[in-house]
Design an enzyme around this catalytic site. Sequence first.
Site, short mmCIF file in Angstrom:
data_model
loop_
_atom_site.label_atom_id
_atom_site.label_comp_id
_atom_site.label_asym_id
_atom_site.label_seq_id
_atom_site.Cartn_x
_atom_site.Cartn_y
_atom_site.Cartn_z
N CYS A 118 0.85 -1.20 0.00
CA CYS A 118 0.00 0.00 0.00
C CYS A 118 0.88 1.25 0.00
O CYS A 118 1.99 1.25 0.52
CB CYS A 118 -0.90 0.00 1.23
N ASP B 31 0.40 3.73 1.73
CA ASP B 31 0.37 4.28 3.09
C ASP B 31 1.79 4.58 3.59
O ASP B 31 2.66 3.72 3.57
CB ASP B 31 -0.32 3.28 4.03
N ARG C 130 3.01 4.77 6.36
CA ARG C 130 3.48 4.05 7.55
C ARG C 130 4.00 2.65 7.24
O ARG C 130 4.53 1.97 8.10
CB ARG C 130 2.34 3.97 8.58
N HIS D 94 -2.03 -4.09 4.91
CA HIS D 94 -1.86 -3.69 6.31
C HIS D 94 -3.23 -3.51 6.94
O HIS D 94 -4.19 -3.13 6.27
CB HIS D 94 -1.00 -2.43 6.43
N CYS E 46 -6.29 -0.26 6.81
CA CYS E 46 -6.01 0.41 5.53
C CYS E 46 -7.16 1.36 5.15
O CYS E 46 -8.33 0.95 5.10
CB CYS E 46 -5.82 -0.64 4.43
CO CO Z 1 -3.45 1.18 3.00
#
Ligand code: CO
Length: 214
Positions: A42, A44, A46, A98, A101
């Site tokens: 992803c 993302d 993090r 993750h 999400c």
């Molecule tokens: Co995500």
Amino acid sequence: MERIARLIENNRRWSERKTIEDPNFFVDLAAQQTPDFLWIGCSDSRVEASRIVGMSPGEIFVHRNVANLVVHTDINCLSVIQFAVEVLKIEHIIVCGHYGCGGVQAALETDSHGLIDNWLRNIRETAYLYASELNAIEEMPQKIDRLCELNVARQVLNVCETTIVRDAWNRGQKLMIHGWIYGLTDGLIRDLGHTNLGQKEAREFRTNFMAGRG
Ligand code: CO
């Protein structure tokens, strides 16, 4: 402006540190990349692929998009897979989702998010397929997390069904597809047990997933 300047400054320090540790680090790395792994994750911020699995530059080939999707009309993702499998000859493709999400959460919501809803459509299909299981989960965070896991399974299946992976297996090329999920709250990866080694396994995996045993 200060915050953006900090990035360049950080980079300069990082380059310096790396060169002190190993004077040939960048020279060796520039000559060749020989990663053993393709990471599909992803976007993302993090879930930073190489850092969370302790890899250095050159060790992991990465493709990231919102909610780690592998869509058969996405020329970007397919090109990455093709290059990884046919040129770099990587042996492991890891789809790593993750928990928590935002993309998966948005796919569960009924309100409109604009253009991205077209992308998230792929997750909605999985949510429909597993509606009875998901509807039985009362708490929204748990429901999202379960769909995050199912989405990884679905994307593992999609990787297995690309012409690139099918052709590689037909040639007898060694290639394993893995489904992992990362926990934002503990920094740990869990192997979801969807490892596929070949065509026959992938077919069984598809049958099970479509029958709601994902
Ligand atoms: Co995500």
